[in-house]
Write an enzyme that holds these catalytic residues in place. Structure first.
Site: not given
Length: 658
Positions: A397, A419-423, A464
């Protein structure tokens, strides 16, 4: 040191000498000014000039170079007026950052130079993005990016080289291995004998070059450039050199063994090349003295210009107006033709129509190409736009966000899908320190949208399910958008893509396939910074965004006697305070409803703003309803308890009864 002139003319050989001599004489002058207290800080490149000069001499002026803070030779070889450099170092307006950053922490599109940030690694990813734009244009241009041996330990180094290898990008990755990262020697930084060996792991060509031999630098890079133009690919270049001064002047060099300093002193790139030219009869003592005098005169004249320049007088407007690049919103109205679609379809429609509207728009993310993304939002895009513009990325990222910045610098628009905001945590640094600060620092836009699938309610657990907008709403330079309805999602995403500023665009996963709305089939825009008043009443103001908008609507449907103003913020930065304050002044009571955890969430700032601006209108304390101050859990019972959905009605009624 042995010099091989090969087929270089006397004129070319002398030109390289002049380009070596100028930064050396400027540096010597800077050391005097440092001792006089006229320059606050200096990162010396004495002993390393041949690398910066050689690289710049090989590249055309239209090709981007991304230097570090010891690469004065890049700037002087591109013939930047010296008074502008001196003004930059003195923090004056004729510099490149209006006194907002120092040293070489700046870029200039005029000279196709993109300076570093102190975190070092992100500029490697920027080079990838610039090179990708060149490759998409098939213009045969090469990009050169500098780093030091210390920064090769950063994850961004690995990520950027891996992307360049996979995408076959024409980037020269230049490692100036000068023996020390501040005071830490190389044997405490990496175990391999040569950093060039790392190229094997990335599957890319690599070379070791004597960084003190200007002719070896120039001739080898000229050969490599021709090969890269014919067959685009990255190369990893380790230049063996030495830093003859401290990390910066205040650091000194006491940690360096004296014998080592003596050895490298005999390898001085300027002195050795001068002797070669004298021995070959290409340079005379008289002409050498003349060059010294001419350059010293140029330095003194330009210093006088910089010294005569007045100090910057700060103004609030001057600072705040440059945080964002000016963006003139253009309203594009939709036709009457609509279709009843889901939230996820609205996002996909916006992306598709924006790709058609902006031929320079590139989407990057994990699994977004043939697979269509984790949520199938880009399904079918490859067939429409090709893999050049719809690009699968490695799991990296940080470098991908930086590459988005590089695309923006080189005339493209970029969308990066997390892919997920967490990442986003692994891409956090380039968002908050690179994208957010670039326009303020040196006037460069960051035309990048980062899409953030977020939120709970799907039992996806701690990694996630976060809604982490507060990480970004407090960062000047970023815009943050968080729609709750398909119509808003499409119109706001279109505007976010048009906006040349960096935008974090939050998309609640639970809304993707559960919320339908009649949405115009064609392209339209909605303004950022304008909230929507969904319901009107006189008893209480409810301020919310994202999924809690729908939870609040459910609560009001269950309690039709409650007459509430329901405000869907839609945009968190910029924030529509006008709508907020007008409603609070009307109702006298306010409750702020967010899915994020309580402490440090944006509800806290909104509450503080209301207390400061509307205190005399309040009939009760401002209330906040938010998730528990814990990580979000997986099991449904625990997640239901975590989320604020089951607590809102009770707090709302308590407020009304106050």
């Amino acid at each position: 040191m042995i010099f091989y002139r090969q087929n270089l003319s006397d004129t070319q050989l002398l030109d390289l000498y002049k380009k070596l001599l100028k930064p050396r004489l400027i540096e010597e002058k800077m050391l005097i000014l440092i001792r006089q207290g006229k320059v606050s800080k200096w990162f010396s490149g004495i002993g390393q000039e041949a690398i910066a000069v050689g690289v710049t001499a090989v590249l055309d002026d239209s090709e981007y170079i991304l230097p570090m803070h010891r690469n004065l030779g890049v700037f002087t070889s591109r013939n930047i007026p010296l008074y502008r450099l001196f003004s930059q170092w003195q923090g004056k307006a004729n510099g490149f950052t209006k006194g907002r950053d120092r040293s070489f922490h700046f870029g200039t599109q005029e000279y196709n130079i993109i300076g570093m940030i102190s975190h070092l690694g992100p500029q490697l990813g920027i080079a990838d993005g610039i090179a990708l734009a060149n490759k998409l244009q098939n213009n045969k241009k090469i990009t050169a990016v500098f780093t030091g041996e210390g920064a090769t330990s950063e994850g961004d180094f690995h990520e950027a080289l891996n992307i360049a290898a996979v995408w076959k990008l024409p980037v020269m990755f230049i490692i100036e291995n000068n023996g020390y990262g501040l005071s830490t020697p190389t044997n405490e930084q990496y175990l391999c004998e040569n950093l060039a060996d790392k190229g094997i792991g990335y599957g890319i060509e690599s070379h070791i070059i004597d960084g003190n031999n200007i002719l070896e630098v120039y001739t080898k890079l000229a050969q490599l450039k021709a090969e890269m133009q014919e067959n685009p690919h990255p190369v990893l270049l380790e230049f063996k050199t030495f830093r003859m001064r401290g990390h910066e002047e205040a650091s000194g060099t006491k940690y360096v063994p004296e014998e080592l300093m003596k050895i490298w002193g005999t390898k001085d790139p300027v002195d050795n090349y001068r002797m070669f030219l004298l021995d070959e009869g290409i340079l005379s003592e008289g002409y050498d003295a003349q060059l010294h005098e001419e350059i010293k005169k140029e330095i003194d004249e330009n210093l006088a210009i910089a010294n005569a320049e007045p100090e910057i007088i700060p103004t609030y407007s001057g600072e705040l107006d440059d945080v964002y690049k000016d963006f003139e919103y253009k309203e594009i109205s939709s036709s009457l033709l609509t279709e009843n679609i889901r939230f996820i379809d609205a996002i996909s429609s916006s992306l598709k129509q924006s790709m058609q509207r902006h031929e320079n728009l590139v989407i990057m993310g994990q699994d977004i190409a043939e697979y269509g993304g984790a949520f199938k939002i880009t399904d079918g895009f490859v067939a429409l736009f090709g893999k050049e513009r719809v690009r699968n990325t490695p799991i990296c990222e940080s470098a991908v966000v930086s590459a988005g910045m590089g695309l923006s610098i080189n005339g493209y628009k970029a969308i990066v899908e997390m892919q997920f905001a967490d990442f986003v945590s692994t891409g956090f640094n380039p968002i908050v320190n690179l994208l957010a600060k670039s326009h303020y620092r040196w006037g460069e836009k960051a035309d990048v949208v980062v899409r953030m699938p977020c939120g709970g309610g799907t039992q996806a657990g701690p990694f996630h399910s976060q809604t982490n907008e507060a990480w970004f709403t407090k960062t000047p330079g970023l815009k943050v958008v968080y729609p709750a309805f398909p119509y808003d999602a499409k119109g706001l995403l279109n505007t976010a893509i048009n906006d040349p500023n960096p935008v974090l665009f939050f998309e609640h996963k639970q809304l993707y396939r559960s919320i339908y709305q009649d949405v115009p089939s064609d392209y339209y825009t909605l303004p950022l910074g304008k909230a929507a008043l969904l319901k009107e009443g006189n008893s209480v103001t409810i301020i919310t965004f994202g999924a809690p908008v729908h939870w609040a609507l459910d609560t009001l449907a269950k309690n039709p006697e409650i007459e509430a103003d329901l405000i869907d913020l839609r945009t968190l930065q910029p924030l529509d305070t006008e709508t907020i304050f007008a409603s609070v002044k009307k109702t006298g009571k306010v409750i702020i409803y967010q899915e994020d955890t309580m402490f440090g969430g944006i509800a806290s700032d909104i509450s503080a703003l209301i207390m400061e601006e509307c205190f005399e209108y309040l009939d009760a304390p401002v209330k906040r309803v938010a998730s528990l101050d814990s990580p979000i859990p997986f099991t449904k019972a625990l997640e239901d308890q975590f989320l604020p959905k089951n607590r809102f009605e009770e707090v709302l009624k308590e407020l009304l009864d106050y």
